[in-house]
Design a protein around this motif. Structure first.
Motif, PDB file in Angstrom:
ATOM      1  N   LEU A 292      69.618 -65.608  29.375  1.00  0.00           N
ATOM      2  CA  LEU A 292      69.895 -64.391  28.268  1.00  0.00           C
ATOM      3  C   LEU A 292      70.639 -63.715  29.416  1.00  0.00           C
ATOM      4  O   LEU A 292      71.871 -62.998  28.868  1.00  0.00           O
ATOM      5  CB  LEU A 292      68.504 -63.549  28.259  1.00  0.00           C
ATOM      6  N   ARG A 293      70.812 -63.695  30.130  1.00  0.00           N
ATOM      7  CA  ARG A 293      71.885 -62.521  31.191  1.00  0.00           C
ATOM      8  C   ARG A 293      73.125 -63.254  31.273  1.00  0.00           C
ATOM      9  O   ARG A 293      74.058 -62.685  30.830  1.00  0.00           O
ATOM     10  CB  ARG A 293      70.979 -62.347  33.154  1.00  0.00           C
ATOM     11  N   LYS A 294      73.347 -64.414  31.312  1.00  0.00           N
ATOM     12  CA  LYS A 294      74.426 -65.493  30.913  1.00  0.00           C
ATOM     13  C   LYS A 294      74.679 -65.372  29.601  1.00  0.00           C
ATOM     14  O   LYS A 294      76.294 -65.393  29.662  1.00  0.00           O
ATOM     15  CB  LYS A 294      74.368 -67.108  31.328  1.00  0.00           C
ATOM     16  N   ASP A 295      73.929 -64.722  28.751  1.00  0.00           N
ATOM     17  CA  ASP A 295      74.480 -65.103  27.614  1.00  0.00           C
ATOM     18  C   ASP A 295      75.006 -63.275  26.722  1.00  0.00           C
ATOM     19  O   ASP A 295      75.158 -62.805  25.380  1.00  0.00           O
ATOM     20  CB  ASP A 295      73.721 -65.354  26.354  1.00  0.00           C
ATOM     21  N   GLY A 296      74.552 -62.967  27.822  1.00  0.00           N
ATOM     22  CA  GLY A 296      74.925 -60.915  27.631  1.00  0.00           C
ATOM     23  C   GLY A 296      73.857 -60.199  26.855  1.00  0.00           C
ATOM     24  O   GLY A 296      73.625 -59.261  25.914  1.00  0.00           O
ATOM     25  N   ARG A 297      72.524 -60.970  26.657  1.00  0.00           N
ATOM     26  CA  ARG A 297      71.482 -60.735  25.912  1.00  0.00           C
ATOM     27  C   ARG A 297      70.407 -60.100  26.420  1.00  0.00           C
ATOM     28  O   ARG A 297      69.842 -58.635  26.230  1.00  0.00           O
ATOM     29  CB  ARG A 297      71.034 -61.643  25.532  1.00  0.00           C
TER      30      ARG A 297
ATOM     31  N   GLU B 177      60.199 -79.976  22.424  1.00  0.00           N
ATOM     32  CA  GLU B 177      60.921 -78.908  22.685  1.00  0.00           C
ATOM     33  C   GLU B 177      61.010 -79.006  24.235  1.00  0.00           C
ATOM     34  O   GLU B 177      60.044 -79.031  24.872  1.00  0.00           O
ATOM     35  CB  GLU B 177      60.903 -77.843  22.089  1.00  0.00           C
ATOM     36  N   PRO B 178      62.185 -79.203  24.745  1.00  0.00           N
ATOM     37  CA  PRO B 178      62.309 -79.153  26.292  1.00  0.00           C
ATOM     38  C   PRO B 178      61.009 -77.537  26.885  1.00  0.00           C
ATOM     39  O   PRO B 178      60.993 -77.266  26.291  1.00  0.00           O
ATOM     40  CB  PRO B 178      63.346 -78.635  26.951  1.00  0.00           C
ATOM     41  N   LEU B 179      60.597 -77.874  27.637  1.00  0.00           N
ATOM     42  CA  LEU B 179      60.464 -76.278  28.892  1.00  0.00           C
ATOM     43  C   LEU B 179      61.186 -75.942  29.345  1.00  0.00           C
ATOM     44  O   LEU B 179      62.031 -76.315  29.946  1.00  0.00           O
ATOM     45  CB  LEU B 179      59.021 -77.482  29.382  1.00  0.00           C
ATOM     46  N   ILE B 180      60.973 -74.854  29.612  1.00  0.00           N
ATOM     47  CA  ILE B 180      62.512 -73.730  30.581  1.00  0.00           C
ATOM     48  C   ILE B 180      61.166 -72.618  31.236  1.00  0.00           C
ATOM     49  O   ILE B 180      60.293 -72.185  30.515  1.00  0.00           O
ATOM     50  CB  ILE B 180      63.477 -73.515  29.718  1.00  0.00           C
ATOM     51  N   SER B 181      61.562 -72.566  32.667  1.00  0.00           N
ATOM     52  CA  SER B 181      60.874 -71.807  33.229  1.00  0.00           C
ATOM     53  C   SER B 181      61.659 -70.046  32.944  1.00  0.00           C
ATOM     54  O   SER B 181      62.348 -70.405  32.341  1.00  0.00           O
ATOM     55  CB  SER B 181      60.860 -72.002  34.703  1.00  0.00           C
ATOM     56  N   TYR B 182      60.511 -69.307  33.499  1.00  0.00           N
ATOM     57  CA  TYR B 182      60.614 -67.961  33.126  1.00  0.00           C
ATOM     58  C   TYR B 182      62.045 -67.905  33.804  1.00  0.00           C
ATOM     59  O   TYR B 182      63.094 -66.990  33.245  1.00  0.00           O
ATOM     60  CB  TYR B 182      60.085 -66.873  33.729  1.00  0.00           C
ATOM     61  N   ASP B 183      62.239 -68.286  34.588  1.00  0.00           N
ATOM     62  CA  ASP B 183      63.531 -68.046  35.626  1.00  0.00           C
ATOM     63  C   ASP B 183      64.675 -68.823  35.340  1.00  0.00           C
ATOM     64  O   ASP B 183      66.073 -67.581  34.722  1.00  0.00           O
ATOM     65  CB  ASP B 183      63.348 -68.652  37.028  1.00  0.00           C
ATOM     66  N   GLN B 184      64.469 -69.332  34.462  1.00  0.00           N
ATOM     67  CA  GLN B 184      65.812 -69.995  33.660  1.00  0.00           C
ATOM     68  C   GLN B 184      65.755 -69.258  32.203  1.00  0.00           C
ATOM     69  O   GLN B 184      66.948 -69.075  31.823  1.00  0.00           O
ATOM     70  CB  GLN B 184      65.466 -71.083  33.644  1.00  0.00           C
ATOM     71  N   MET B 185      64.798 -69.205  31.680  1.00  0.00           N
ATOM     72  CA  MET B 185      64.991 -68.041  30.546  1.00  0.00           C
ATOM     73  C   MET B 185      65.953 -66.700  30.669  1.00  0.00           C
ATOM     74  O   MET B 185      66.699 -66.840  30.239  1.00  0.00           O
ATOM     75  CB  MET B 185      63.980 -68.178  29.670  1.00  0.00           C
ATOM     76  N   VAL B 186      65.682 -65.816  31.824  1.00  0.00           N
ATOM     77  CA  VAL B 186      66.378 -64.972  31.865  1.00  0.00           C
ATOM     78  C   VAL B 186      67.428 -65.105  32.500  1.00  0.00           C
ATOM     79  O   VAL B 186      68.387 -64.269  31.897  1.00  0.00           O
ATOM     80  CB  VAL B 186      65.201 -63.582  33.265  1.00  0.00           C
ATOM     81  N   LYS B 187      68.144 -65.933  32.818  1.00  0.00           N
ATOM     82  CA  LYS B 187      69.400 -66.643  33.605  1.00  0.00           C
ATOM     83  C   LYS B 187      69.856 -66.908  32.839  1.00  0.00           C
ATOM     84  O   LYS B 187      70.807 -66.003  32.320  1.00  0.00           O
ATOM     85  CB  LYS B 187      69.084 -67.649  34.178  1.00  0.00           C
TER      86      LYS B 187
END
Length: 77
Positions: free
Chosen positions: A71-76, A59-69
């Motif tokens: 989640l915010r973009k998806d309205g979660r 699975e591709p790695l994703i940074s914490y910053d990318q994950m938070v962004k």
């Protein structure tokens, strides 16, 4: 035990040892049996974790910053 048992010395916290002795008496099982079962369960959990990691290793790695962004973009959040 079905195989030749190996002897080891283990030092327990006094309260843990007391709890093991009580459980041993109440369940009619030896402390050895209780400890062996607990260790087997812990090792089994480790195997499940290792298998999960192996399934997800590509699975591709994703940074914490990318994950938070994301989640915010998806309205979660």
């Amino acid at each position: 035990m079905s195989t030749q048992a190996k002897r080891a010395t283990i030092y327990f916290d006094p309260d843990i040892h007391k709890a093991l002795k009580i459980k041993s008496l109440e369940t009619s099982r030896s402390i050895t049996d209780l400890v062996n079962q607990a260790v087997k369960e812990a090792l089994s959990d480790d195997v499940e974790d290792i298998l999960s990691f192996e399934e997800r290793k590509n699975e591709p790695l994703i940074s914490y910053d990318q994950m938070v962004k994301k989640l915010r973009k998806d309205g979660r959040i």
